[in-house]
Enzyme design. Structure first.
Site, PDB file in Angstrom:
ATOM      1  NE  ARG A 270       3.297  -3.623 -12.450  1.00 18.94           N
ATOM      2  CZ  ARG A 270       1.984  -3.889 -12.541  1.00 18.94           C
ATOM      3  NH1 ARG A 270       1.110  -2.897 -12.488  1.00 18.94           N
ATOM      4  NH2 ARG A 270       1.555  -5.125 -12.691  1.00 18.94           N
TER       5      ARG A 270
ATOM      6  CG  HIS B 286      -3.256   1.312  -2.167  1.00 17.97           C
ATOM      7  ND1 HIS B 286      -1.902   1.157  -2.365  1.00 17.97           N
ATOM      8  CD2 HIS B 286      -3.859   0.616  -3.166  1.00 17.97           C
ATOM      9  CE1 HIS B 286      -1.691   0.399  -3.419  1.00 17.97           C
ATOM     10  NE2 HIS B 286      -2.852   0.062  -3.942  1.00 17.97           N
TER      11      HIS B 286
ATOM     12  N   GLY C  33      -8.978   4.228  -7.460  1.00 15.22           N
ATOM     13  CA  GLY C  33      -8.210   5.387  -7.902  1.00 15.22           C
ATOM     14  C   GLY C  33      -8.372   5.633  -9.397  1.00 15.22           C
TER      15      GLY C  33
ATOM     16  CG  LEU D  29      -1.798  -1.252   1.371  1.00 12.58           C
ATOM     17  CD1 LEU D  29      -2.624  -1.167   2.659  1.00 12.58           C
ATOM     18  CD2 LEU D  29      -2.714  -1.441   0.156  1.00 12.58           C
ATOM     19  CG  HIS D  30       0.808   3.591  -3.251  1.00  5.13           C
ATOM     20  ND1 HIS D  30      -0.298   4.359  -3.516  1.00  5.13           N
ATOM     21  CD2 HIS D  30       0.860   2.653  -4.219  1.00  5.13           C
ATOM     22  CE1 HIS D  30      -0.880   3.920  -4.611  1.00  5.13           C
ATOM     23  NE2 HIS D  30      -0.213   2.869  -5.057  1.00  5.13           N
TER      24      HIS D  30
END
Ligand code: PAF
Length: 275
Positions: free
Chosen positions: A183, A33, A143, A29-30
């Protein structure tokens, strides 16, 4: 926070919950998210997040095996945001022996990302249908970075009468403009710098529109130059209608410019609305 590995476990909790907001993820998760989770927290009473790296949306030559994973960190981040339940099944739970059913949305899955990833969206629509049937949320939050995915899933939900509302949420970017993506971890520091060409080319598209240029081919030619200068390989750059994803020769406010680019083997996507 309930941690559920099986469909029967998560269903047991959901029995007593109304007004569920759902955020499907593949983990690692970043901030993108987490912003979806925060929106779900505001708009719905109970928040459920799924973490599942869905093998059927990766082609055999893609990065399924190396897709980044860090469940311990993900769970900690979600706990801090007061998520009610996490569903993190394994492949046997989601694709048991004998699995035979696939969901396929026509046409809009064969263009843009679908050209170089012809089976990708069938994997996405199938897993998301399963997740929607398991969780039965009021709203699902996604998103806009994966803009085509959002349009495809809205089409699927409409065609198959899912009662869940699909809510698109703004792209979250790093300070310098790079769209958040799991990524991005694959990028070396030089490639991380080069990757800014996606954002810069999208900014340029808006600038050209602001100067009165409407010819999308002219805008795409300029974007192409910006990206090629940064040693990146273009998969596609397109200007589309945001509802139908049809190519637009003549850009109008509200249209979307979308692109996919390879940077030393890592495929990144980004897009922006023309305002
Ligand atoms: O956008 C993603 O992370 C995935 O495509 C999704 C929606 C979780 C389905 O696996």
């Amino acid at each position: 926070m309930e941690l559920c590995k099986t469909i029967s476990e998560i269903r047991q909790w959901l029995q007593d919950w109304d007004n569920i907001g759902f955020v499907p993820t593949m983990g690692y998760l970043h901030a993108g998210h987490l912003s979806l989770v925060k929106t779900a927290r505001k708009e719905t009473e109970h928040v459920v997040v799924s973490i599942y790296v869905n093998p059927s949306q990766f082609a055999p030559n893609e990065d399924l095996a190396s897709y980044p994973r860090d469940l311990t960190r993900d769970l900690k981040l979600l706990q801090e945001l007061n998520v009610d339940a996490i569903f993190f099944p394994d492949d046997r739970e989601m694709y048991p022996r004998g699995f035979k059913t696939w969901i396929k949305v026509d046409k809009i899955t064969q263009i843009l990302c679908g050209k170089s990833r012809p089976t990708h969206f069938q994997g996405v629509t199938t897993i998301v249908s399963k997740l929607l049937n398991i969780i039965e949320p009021e709203k699902m939050f996604m998103g806009e970075k994966d803009f085509q995915q959002l349009v495809v899933l809205k089409q699927m939900a409409q065609d198959l009468n899912f009662k869940t509302e699909i809510v698109g949420c703004p792209i979250i970017r790093e300070k310098d403009g790079l769209a958040m993506s799991s990524r991005n971890k694959f990028l070396s520091s030089q490639n991380r710098k080069n990757a800014l060409c996606l954002y810069h080319s999208l900014q340029k598209a808006q600038e050209m529109f602001d100067e009165g240029i409407r010819d999308s081919h002219k805008i795409i030619r300029t974007m192409t130059k910006i990206i090629e200068r940064s040693n990146c390989k273009i998969d596609y750059i397109e200007a589309v209608n945001p509802f139908t994803l049809e190519h637009q020769d003549h850009l109008q406010k509200g249209d979307r410019v979308l692109l996919a680019v390879f940077i030393d083997g890592t495929r990144l996507i980004d897009n922006r609305e023309i305002r």
